[in-house]
Design an enzyme around this catalytic site. Structure first.
Site, PDB file in Angstrom:
ATOM      1  N   HIS A  74      10.195  -8.111   1.981  1.00  0.00           N
ATOM      2  CA  HIS A  74      10.346  -8.313   0.546  1.00  0.00           C
ATOM      3  C   HIS A  74      11.791  -8.121   0.112  1.00  0.00           C
ATOM      4  O   HIS A  74      12.346  -8.929  -0.620  1.00  0.00           O
ATOM      5  CB  HIS A  74       9.425  -7.337  -0.182  1.00  0.00           C
ATOM      6  CG  HIS A  74       9.527  -7.430  -1.657  1.00  0.00           C
ATOM      7  ND1 HIS A  74      10.342  -6.602  -2.392  1.00  0.00           N
ATOM      8  CD2 HIS A  74       8.952  -8.269  -2.527  1.00  0.00           C
ATOM      9  CE1 HIS A  74      10.255  -6.936  -3.649  1.00  0.00           C
ATOM     10  NE2 HIS A  74       9.418  -7.938  -3.769  1.00  0.00           N
ATOM     11  N   ARG A  77      14.232 -10.838   1.150  1.00  0.00           N
ATOM     12  CA  ARG A  77      14.050 -12.124   0.496  1.00  0.00           C
ATOM     13  C   ARG A  77      14.902 -12.274  -0.754  1.00  0.00           C
ATOM     14  O   ARG A  77      15.320 -13.387  -1.081  1.00  0.00           O
ATOM     15  CB  ARG A  77      12.585 -12.295   0.096  1.00  0.00           C
ATOM     16  CG  ARG A  77      11.786 -12.791   1.236  1.00  0.00           C
ATOM     17  CD  ARG A  77      10.476 -13.208   0.745  1.00  0.00           C
ATOM     18  NE  ARG A  77      10.083 -14.477   1.287  1.00  0.00           N
ATOM     19  CZ  ARG A  77       8.813 -14.818   1.377  1.00  0.00           C
ATOM     20  NH1 ARG A  77       7.890 -14.005   0.959  1.00  0.00           N
ATOM     21  NH2 ARG A  77       8.510 -15.981   1.874  1.00  0.00           N
ATOM     22  N   ASP A 216      23.929  18.798  -7.719  1.00  0.00           N
ATOM     23  CA  ASP A 216      24.778  18.081  -8.676  1.00  0.00           C
ATOM     24  C   ASP A 216      24.354  18.420 -10.101  1.00  0.00           C
ATOM     25  O   ASP A 216      23.389  19.160 -10.309  1.00  0.00           O
ATOM     26  CB  ASP A 216      24.736  16.571  -8.418  1.00  0.00           C
ATOM     27  CG  ASP A 216      23.343  15.998  -8.556  1.00  0.00           C
ATOM     28  OD1 ASP A 216      22.672  16.313  -9.548  1.00  0.00           O
ATOM     29  OD2 ASP A 216      22.915  15.226  -7.672  1.00  0.00           O
ATOM     30  N   GLY A 244      21.864   0.772  -4.690  1.00  0.00           N
ATOM     31  CA  GLY A 244      21.517   1.040  -3.288  1.00  0.00           C
ATOM     32  C   GLY A 244      20.242   0.329  -2.869  1.00  0.00           C
ATOM     33  O   GLY A 244      19.662  -0.445  -3.626  1.00  0.00           O
ATOM     34  N   GLY A 246      17.751   2.232  -1.322  1.00  0.00           N
ATOM     35  CA  GLY A 246      16.695   3.230  -1.194  1.00  0.00           C
ATOM     36  C   GLY A 246      16.449   3.617   0.259  1.00  0.00           C
ATOM     37  O   GLY A 246      15.365   4.046   0.621  1.00  0.00           O
TER      38      GLY A 246
HETATM   39  N1  LIG Z   1      21.545  13.172  -6.689  1.00  0.00           N
HETATM   40  C1  LIG Z   1      20.608  12.392  -7.229  1.00  0.00           C
HETATM   41  N2  LIG Z   1      20.341  12.456  -8.563  1.00  0.00           N
HETATM   42  C2  LIG Z   1      19.385  11.679  -9.116  1.00  0.00           C
HETATM   43  N3  LIG Z   1      18.647  10.788  -8.427  1.00  0.00           N
HETATM   44  C3  LIG Z   1      18.863  10.669  -7.111  1.00  0.00           C
HETATM   45  C4  LIG Z   1      19.846  11.460  -6.433  1.00  0.00           C
HETATM   46  N4  LIG Z   1      19.827  11.149  -5.118  1.00  0.00           N
HETATM   47  C5  LIG Z   1      18.896  10.195  -4.979  1.00  0.00           C
HETATM   48  N5  LIG Z   1      18.303   9.898  -6.161  1.00  0.00           N
HETATM   49  C6  LIG Z   1      17.213   8.911  -6.367  1.00  0.00           C
HETATM   50  O1  LIG Z   1      16.547   8.697  -5.154  1.00  0.00           O
HETATM   51  C7  LIG Z   1      16.566   7.316  -4.812  1.00  0.00           C
HETATM   52  C8  LIG Z   1      16.608   7.164  -3.315  1.00  0.00           C
HETATM   53  O2  LIG Z   1      17.861   7.574  -2.803  1.00  0.00           O
HETATM   54  P1  LIG Z   1      18.417   6.896  -1.486  1.00  0.00           P
HETATM   55  O3  LIG Z   1      19.702   7.538  -1.109  1.00  0.00           O
HETATM   56  O4  LIG Z   1      17.317   6.877  -0.476  1.00  0.00           O
HETATM   57  O5  LIG Z   1      18.653   5.395  -1.931  1.00  0.00           O
HETATM   58  P2  LIG Z   1      19.854   4.742  -2.721  1.00  0.00           P
HETATM   59  O6  LIG Z   1      20.968   5.722  -2.888  1.00  0.00           O
HETATM   60  O7  LIG Z   1      19.294   4.101  -3.955  1.00  0.00           O
HETATM   61  O8  LIG Z   1      20.274   3.583  -1.729  1.00  0.00           O
HETATM   62  P3  LIG Z   1      21.097   3.694  -0.365  1.00  0.00           P
HETATM   63  O9  LIG Z   1      21.287   5.160  -0.074  1.00  0.00           O
HETATM   64  O10 LIG Z   1      20.217   3.005   0.632  1.00  0.00           O
HETATM   65  O11 LIG Z   1      22.351   2.979  -0.629  1.00  0.00           O
HETATM   66  C9  LIG Z   1      17.774   6.758  -5.527  1.00  0.00           C
HETATM   67  O12 LIG Z   1      17.638   5.395  -5.785  1.00  0.00           O
HETATM   68  C10 LIG Z   1      17.784   7.576  -6.815  1.00  0.00           C
HETATM   69  O13 LIG Z   1      16.917   6.998  -7.751  1.00  0.00           O
END
Ligand SMILES: Nc1ncnc2c1ncn2[C@@H]1O[C@H](COP(=O)(O)OP(=O)(O)OP(=O)(O)O)[C@@H](O)[C@H]1O
Ligand SMILES: [Mg+2]
Length: 293
Positions: A74, A77, A216, A244, A246
């Site tokens: 998904h 795509r 943070d 990102g 996820g």
């Molecule tokens: N420090 C934080 N504060 C608030 N939300 C967070 C924080 N860290 C992660 N998240 C939430 O958790 C989700 C998953 O984090 P993750 O690092 O797995 O993915 P990402 O950062 O969106 O993408 P990627 O790390 O693959 O580039 C994020 O999209 C965000 O919504």
């Protein structure tokens, strides 16, 4: 007649066990033995319990695999659809070629990065411990923090690093994967921080268990979503989340598990998110069997 009945009764559980194994080998993971063997109270019942636990675990793993495959297709795509659209637009009108090429380049890069992260995710699982070495966790965290500080200049976020006591921070495992795991957490914290806010990174050693906390002052995460953020492709709704895939936290969790450690997240008392990574020191891994189960 009596001997026949006795022999039949003794070999019956073996036959049941064999047929259950056969069904599993044919791909039927729904088979369970305990319901049919519950009346016996012997070692065979214990074997049935173990068998059921194994089948249950396999079923969960296979379901997770399928869900992941579905998510991956998904997610791949979306950039592919935009790639095709850009190619279509360029075909329609040659004046669009430049903007279309720029878009194609952007989407190709996105795909490349995503495939790179997916590879890291699967490597964390399968080869996480293959390239084993001893490394200093404090040095590793310092390097990650220094890199992050460089980026943080732009957004005027400060990152404070504290190591509570001088201790042995030697860890056995894959330093490159561990660096990635810690970096994912610190970079998330950076992305969710506003200018002027502070990120606290602290390292503590206690009873041969090392803990890295990253706190943070950002928005934190709704408590009902806290447990799901470590699953692949989970992004909690917020404007900063769009950037990102996820996958970062899923990679981090896999790496920590491969090192006999764990990771959890909770919201701080006065807002912000705190992520804690725990892992055993090299001494704990070699001196005792670790993890202790
Ligand atoms: N420090 C934080 N504060 C608030 N939300 C967070 C924080 N860290 C992660 N998240 C939430 O958790 C989700 C998953 O984090 P993750 O690092 O797995 O993915 P990402 O950062 O969106 O993408 P990627 O790390 O693959 O580039 C994020 O999209 C965000 O919504
Ligand atoms: Mg991330």
């Amino acid at each position: 007649m009596f001997s026949f009945l006795l022999a039949w009764n003794l070999t019956r559980p073996m036959r049941q066990l064999r047929s259950a194994f056969e069904r599993v080998s044919l791909g039927d993971l729904t088979v369970r033995l305990l319901p049919v063997m519950r009346r016996r109270h012997d070692e065979i019942t214990e074997v049935a319990k173990d068998f059921d636990a194994m089948a249950e675990r396999l079923q969960v793993l296979v379901a997770a695999r399928e869900a992941l495959l579905h998510d991956i297709s998904h997610e791949l795509r979306t950039p592919l659809a935009r790639l095709q659209l850009a190619i279509g637009l360029a075909h329609q009108n040659p004046a669009n070629v430049d903007t279309s090429l720029a878009r194609i380049e952007q989407e190709a890069e996105r795909l490349d990065r995503m495939v790179g992260e997916l590879l890291a995710l699967s490597r964390a699982e399968h080869q996480g411990m293959l390239a084993e070495e001893y490394f200093d966790l404090l040095g590793l965290v310092e390097a990650v923090v220094n890199d992050a500080r460089y980026e943080a200049q732009l957004t005027k976020v400060t990152i404070a690093l504290t190591a509570r006591q001088p201790a042995d921070y030697t860890v056995k495992g894959n330093a490159e994967m561990m660096r990635r795991a810690v970096e994912n957490i610190v970079r998330n914290a950076l992305r969710f921080s506003l200018p002027g806010q502070e990120i606290k990174v602290s390292l503590a050693a206690e009873d041969r268990l090392l803990t890295i906390s990253v706190t943070d002052q950002g928005p934190g995460i709704a408590s009902e979503k806290l447990s799901s953020i470590f699953d692949p492709f989970v992004r909690v709704n917020s404007p900063q989340s769009g950037k990102g895939y996820g996958l970062g936290l899923a990679i981090t969790r896999k790496v920590l598990l491969a090192h006999g450690g764990s990771v959890d997240a909770h919201n701080g008392r006065d807002g912000g998110l705190q992520i804690q990574l725990r892992l055993p020191t090299a001494l704990a891994v070699t001196a005792y069997k670790w993890p202790p189960y």
